[in-house]
Write a protein that holds these residues in place. Structure first.
Motif, PDB file in Angstrom:
ATOM      1  N   GLN A  17       8.943   2.425  -5.555  1.00 46.92           N
ATOM      2  CA  GLN A  17       8.233   3.503  -6.229  1.00 46.92           C
ATOM      3  C   GLN A  17       6.804   3.075  -6.483  1.00 46.92           C
ATOM      4  O   GLN A  17       6.550   1.903  -6.757  1.00 46.92           O
ATOM      5  N   CYS A  18       5.922   4.021  -6.363  1.00 46.30           N
ATOM      6  CA  CYS A  18       4.521   3.712  -6.587  1.00 46.30           C
ATOM      7  C   CYS A  18       4.226   3.747  -8.071  1.00 46.30           C
ATOM      8  O   CYS A  18       4.612   4.687  -8.761  1.00 46.30           O
ATOM      9  N   ALA A  19       3.540   2.711  -8.544  1.00 46.50           N
ATOM     10  CA  ALA A  19       3.188   2.649  -9.958  1.00 46.50           C
ATOM     11  C   ALA A  19       2.035   3.586 -10.274  1.00 46.50           C
ATOM     12  O   ALA A  19       1.805   3.919 -11.435  1.00 46.50           O
ATOM     13  N   TYR A  20       1.323   3.976  -9.270  1.00 45.94           N
ATOM     14  CA  TYR A  20       0.134   4.790  -9.499  1.00 45.94           C
ATOM     15  C   TYR A  20       0.453   6.274  -9.434  1.00 45.94           C
ATOM     16  O   TYR A  20       0.103   7.030 -10.327  1.00 45.94           O
ATOM     17  N   CYS A  21       1.147   6.685  -8.375  1.00 48.31           N
ATOM     18  CA  CYS A  21       1.412   8.116  -8.207  1.00 48.31           C
ATOM     19  C   CYS A  21       2.898   8.431  -8.281  1.00 48.31           C
ATOM     20  O   CYS A  21       3.275   9.585  -8.237  1.00 48.31           O
ATOM     21  N   GLY A  22       3.752   7.407  -8.375  1.00 48.21           N
ATOM     22  CA  GLY A  22       5.191   7.613  -8.472  1.00 48.21           C
ATOM     23  C   GLY A  22       5.812   8.071  -7.168  1.00 48.21           C
ATOM     24  O   GLY A  22       6.675   8.946  -7.170  1.00 48.21           O
ATOM     25  N   TYR A  23       5.388   7.486  -6.064  1.00 47.82           N
ATOM     26  CA  TYR A  23       5.528   8.052  -4.743  1.00 47.82           C
ATOM     27  C   TYR A  23       6.827   8.716  -4.340  1.00 47.82           C
ATOM     28  O   TYR A  23       6.758   9.897  -4.089  1.00 47.82           O
ATOM     29  N   PRO A  24       8.008   8.162  -4.293  1.00 47.99           N
ATOM     30  CA  PRO A  24       8.991   9.046  -3.662  1.00 47.99           C
ATOM     31  C   PRO A  24       9.238  10.285  -4.496  1.00 47.99           C
ATOM     32  O   PRO A  24       9.747  11.279  -4.001  1.00 47.99           O
ATOM     33  N   GLN A  31       0.828  -1.197   0.000  1.00 47.58           N
ATOM     34  CA  GLN A  31       0.000   0.000   0.000  1.00 47.58           C
ATOM     35  C   GLN A  31       0.863   1.248   0.000  1.00 47.58           C
ATOM     36  O   GLN A  31       1.814   1.362   0.772  1.00 47.58           O
ATOM     37  N   CYS A  32       0.504   2.156  -0.866  1.00 46.90           N
ATOM     38  CA  CYS A  32       1.271   3.386  -0.995  1.00 46.90           C
ATOM     39  C   CYS A  32       0.882   4.353   0.104  1.00 46.90           C
ATOM     40  O   CYS A  32      -0.283   4.481   0.451  1.00 46.90           O
ATOM     41  N   ARG A  33       1.887   5.012   0.621  1.00 48.56           N
ATOM     42  CA  ARG A  33       1.664   5.957   1.714  1.00 48.56           C
ATOM     43  C   ARG A  33       0.940   7.206   1.222  1.00 48.56           C
ATOM     44  O   ARG A  33       0.237   7.856   1.966  1.00 48.56           O
ATOM     45  N   ARG A  34       1.155   7.549  -0.033  1.00 47.59           N
ATOM     46  CA  ARG A  34       0.597   8.798  -0.532  1.00 47.59           C
ATOM     47  C   ARG A  34      -0.791   8.623  -1.130  1.00 47.59           C
ATOM     48  O   ARG A  34      -1.695   9.367  -0.784  1.00 47.59           O
ATOM     49  N   CYS A  35      -0.950   7.654  -2.027  1.00 47.24           N
ATOM     50  CA  CYS A  35      -2.238   7.564  -2.713  1.00 47.24           C
ATOM     51  C   CYS A  35      -3.148   6.514  -2.097  1.00 47.24           C
ATOM     52  O   CYS A  35      -4.330   6.508  -2.393  1.00 47.24           O
ATOM     53  N   GLY A  36      -2.608   5.631  -1.265  1.00 46.46           N
ATOM     54  CA  GLY A  36      -3.457   4.636  -0.626  1.00 46.46           C
ATOM     55  C   GLY A  36      -3.744   3.432  -1.485  1.00 46.46           C
ATOM     56  O   GLY A  36      -4.403   2.509  -1.025  1.00 46.46           O
TER      57      GLY A  36
HETATM   58 ZN    ZN Z   1       1.034   5.971  -4.716  1.00 48.52          ZN
END
Ligand code: ZN
Length: 62
Positions: free
Chosen positions: A34-41, A19-24
């Motif tokens: 790295q998040c595939a959805y929002c590109g987190y870091p 689970q991504c910390r930013r987009c959930g």
């Molecule tokens: Zn994300």
């Protein structure tokens, strides 16, 4: 090994995304970190004009 698609039972054994910390979303790649959805870091959100995204599933992101 037999011909064709085999060992399908193992294909969900390892969770590549958490689970991504930013987009959930469960799109944060564990090894790539790295998040595939929002590109987190990445400080900028990964967004494109050709995809409509709702980033505010859990947290408020502008
Ligand atoms: Zn994300």
């Amino acid at each position: 090994m037999t011909k064709g698609t085999a060992a399908r039972g193992k294909h969900t054994a390892k969770r590549t995304h958490m689970q991504c910390r930013r987009c959930g979303n469960r799109s944060y790649h564990k090894r790539k970190r790295q998040c595939a959805y929002c590109g987190y870091p990445n400080p900028k959100l990964r967004r494109y004009s050709w995809v409509r995204k709702n980033f505010n599933k859990r947290r408020r992101i502008d």
